[in-house]
Each structure stands twice: as C-alpha cells, then as structure tokens.
Design an enzyme around this catalytic site. Sequence first.
Site, PDB file in Angstrom:
ATOM      1  N   HIS A 251      30.313  37.511  36.362  1.00 34.24           N
ATOM      2  CA  HIS A 251      31.130  38.639  36.192  1.00 34.24           C
ATOM      3  C   HIS A 251      30.553  40.084  36.251  1.00 34.24           C
ATOM      4  CE1 HIS A 251      34.304  35.334  36.056  1.00 34.24           C
ATOM      5  NE2 HIS A 251      33.902  35.062  34.578  1.00 34.24           N
TER       6      HIS A 251
ATOM      7  N   ASP B 280      34.776  29.785  40.255  1.00 33.35           N
ATOM      8  CA  ASP B 280      34.965  29.836  38.697  1.00 33.35           C
ATOM      9  C   ASP B 280      36.247  29.256  38.014  1.00 33.35           C
ATOM     10  OD1 ASP B 280      35.277  30.791  35.884  1.00 33.35           O
ATOM     11  OD2 ASP B 280      35.546  32.965  36.355  1.00 33.35           O
TER      12      ASP B 280
HETATM   13 ZN   LIG Z   1      33.604  31.154  33.800  1.00 30.11          ZN
END
Ligand SMILES: [Zn+2]
Length: 453
Positions: A275, A326
């Site tokens: 991220h 994800d």
């Molecule tokens: Zn994750």
Amino acid sequence: MPVTTAYWAEYAWLQRPGGTAPAVEHQVLVTVGGDGRISAVTPDSGPCPDGAVRLGGLLLPGMANAHSHAFHRALRSTVQVGSGTFWTWRDLMYQFAAALDPDRYLALATAVYAEMALAGITCVGEFHYVHHNPDGTPYADPNAMGEALIEAAARAGIRITLLDTCYLSAGFGAAPEPRQRRFSDGDADAWGARAALLKDRPHARIGAAVHSVRAVPADQLDTVARWAEERRSPLHVHLSEQTAENEACRDAHGVTPTRLLADHGVLGPRTSAVHATHLGREDIGLLGGSGTAVCMCPTTERDLADGIGPARRLASAGSRITLGSDSHAVIDPFEEARALELDERLSTHRRGHWTAAALLRAASEDGHASLGWERAGRIEPGALADFTAVAMDSVRTAGPEPRFGAETAVFAATAADVRDVVVAGRPVVRDGVHQLVPDVPAALRDSVAALRD
Ligand SMILES: [Zn+2]
C-alpha cells in the site's frame, strides 16, 4: 500433467537483445525444457509447426499477484452495502476469518487461485496470518492452514509464495482482541520457530511478513527481519494504508511507520511495503533508497477509500512497483495495472506517468522478483515457462494494430480476455477453461457458502 515442449504464439511481448524496450513480435515459437523453463524463443518462425500448441492473441509473461488474502474473496459484494469505513470492513472480514478451518480454507483458496489462473495470474503472494484455532491454540500440525494454502495453489496449477505473517498485537502495545487470537504465535521467536517448519517445493516458496507496525511491537520487528535475512527470503509488510496508523505510530514511537521499520532492519531489496499510501518525503526516500519494493493494490485501495499512493515518486526514488488484488474486490491484473496510471492522471491532471511496458513489468517481472522467483516474468531463454495469452479479437480488444498489443492488453483488456495460461510449461487454462478445477464458479459458490453456514 506433462510439460508441453513447444508453444506457438500469433503475437508475443518479448524482450529484445541489448536491453531495449520490449515489443510485440509475430509468429513466435517458444520451446520449453524438461525443467519447466524456456529453452528457446524464435520470432518470425513461420506458421505453427506440427506438434506445437497454438496460442492465439498476444502472449504475455505470467502475471504475479503480489498481495493476496485468499479468504477476503468471501467478502465480495457483501461489503458493498451501505457506506462503512476501513474499520467496519475489517469487522466483517474478521467474521469470515472466524469461520475458516484447514479444510474450508483449502476449498476456498483452491477456487480463488483457480479464479486467479483464469485471470492470467501464474504466481500469488499469499499474505497469511490465520494460523491457529479460533481460540488461539495450534492445530495438530501447527502449519495446517499454511499447508492448505500451498496445496490449494498446487490444485489450481499456480505458483505460491506463502508469506507467513507475524501478527502479535491489536495495536501499539495492546494484546490481541479475542477474534485476533488465532493470528498470534505469542511472540516473534515462536512465530519464527513455527514458520521455519514450512519448506519450499517446486511450486512454492516460503517468505515472511510483518502484518503491520500496529500488529508487531517494535521490539519484535528485528526478529522477523533477521529470520528473513538468514533465509534470504521475501519479507512483506502492510505500510501506512490508513492515516490512523501513522498517527498512532507517532503517538507510540514519535516516528512514522516507515522510519520505525527502517530503524528495525525491515527495509531492503527483498522487502515489499504493501500500500504505502500515506507517506511523507522522508518515507519515500527511505523506501526508495533502501531498494524496498512497493506493492500497490489499486482496486482494494479504491474499494476501502484509502487514497492514492505515491507510486510514481516511489519508483523515481528507487522502489520497484508491484501489484496485488489484496482483498479481491475484483481479480483482474489488467485493471490493477492500468489503475496505477489512471489514478495518477486523476490526482495530477496529467497523462503519461507509466508506459504500458512499465505496467506490464510491474504485473509480471517485478512482482515475481518481490516474491522470490528469479528469472520469471519474462519470455526469454532460461526464464520460467509461465505465460498468459490474451485474446485480441474480443469486443474489448479487437481493432488496434498488433504493434499496440501491450497498450491494448493494459488499457482495454480484462481478465475475461485471458484465453490460455501456462505454468512451468504445463497448460493450466486452455481456451478460457481451467484444466484442473472443472467448475470454478461452482467451487467459489460452494466454498464461500460454507463460511456463511
Ligand atoms: Zn493486505
């Protein structure tokens, strides 16, 4: 399933000798050795020879999904009702996590990895932290859940790097909440002893992960970093997905999460920060300067209203960029790739931050490297014989000249355009049909339903 020794592609995206930019080549014959690696690549080879498998459309390197939590697939659509926040989403995610056991996880992950194969993904990085029984006691085999994920990848025909995740606390200095007990080994030494029992195999690599600076106390970070260093294995970590993490870290330690990781030896070329959405200038310098890769998960970051991470600035500072689906709000590596460029356009009001070639590299070669698979993600002699063939005659992809194949794949194709997928020289998807899991939608339906019962 035997290794097929020759594939012939109508068009293929190939590196050129001398390190110049890759390009679309015509009538490409790719031969595979008994070791599952490419032995020769011949462009302009003429018509498909007898005995070779013909692959229509554009042949790309196999895609690496560098960040996955397989069980999040069970949340699809359920979390799209109402508004909510990252933290209410997390509450629902914990409910599904509570319903997992090794058998259910094997069934679900097999279906999810089969969905990935159908989307052109040949290698997954599974960030795995549901280790124990719901009350926190270990299974008879303390790695029963991790083994289920490794077996699931084998059944779905793809490679896996199991990123065994250290997860010890609910927040800075807080003991695990009851529903987080099954994630925790107690301390980093116990985590390392358990994770050390997992072994590499031909389709699987073992790596490490720090869940986040929230979930691993600062005095435990060095132990995880050392474990990965000793094994020269990949080390992944969730970083600054939410501003609340940055604020809590500053309150607890007086520094940013990135600085805390740097001070405890977590950053480096075998590390991936996942991220990296909310970073300051110093954080970007620390990540880029240490050669830490950054895994962007744009469809999840959109879904959870995280924000747009500074991917371009990180790349300029020295970080390789990789991509992951994800939470599996969707599983589509082309959507992840184009989102990197398109989100950047929205935030800067300018175009042209990433070429299609750079986005394909993030989705293939750099993703594989971040998962510990060397010589992968390129169609060249010596590389793993993992490919994805994308239709160039669908309603989405028909029309452009073949030389714009990369731009067509990245900016117009979807997972539904993937026709053929080959892993280690073996056909896993043929003409849109998974060769090992007969009915992938039914497998998804049944394995998700089992978690609701
Ligand atoms: Zn994750």
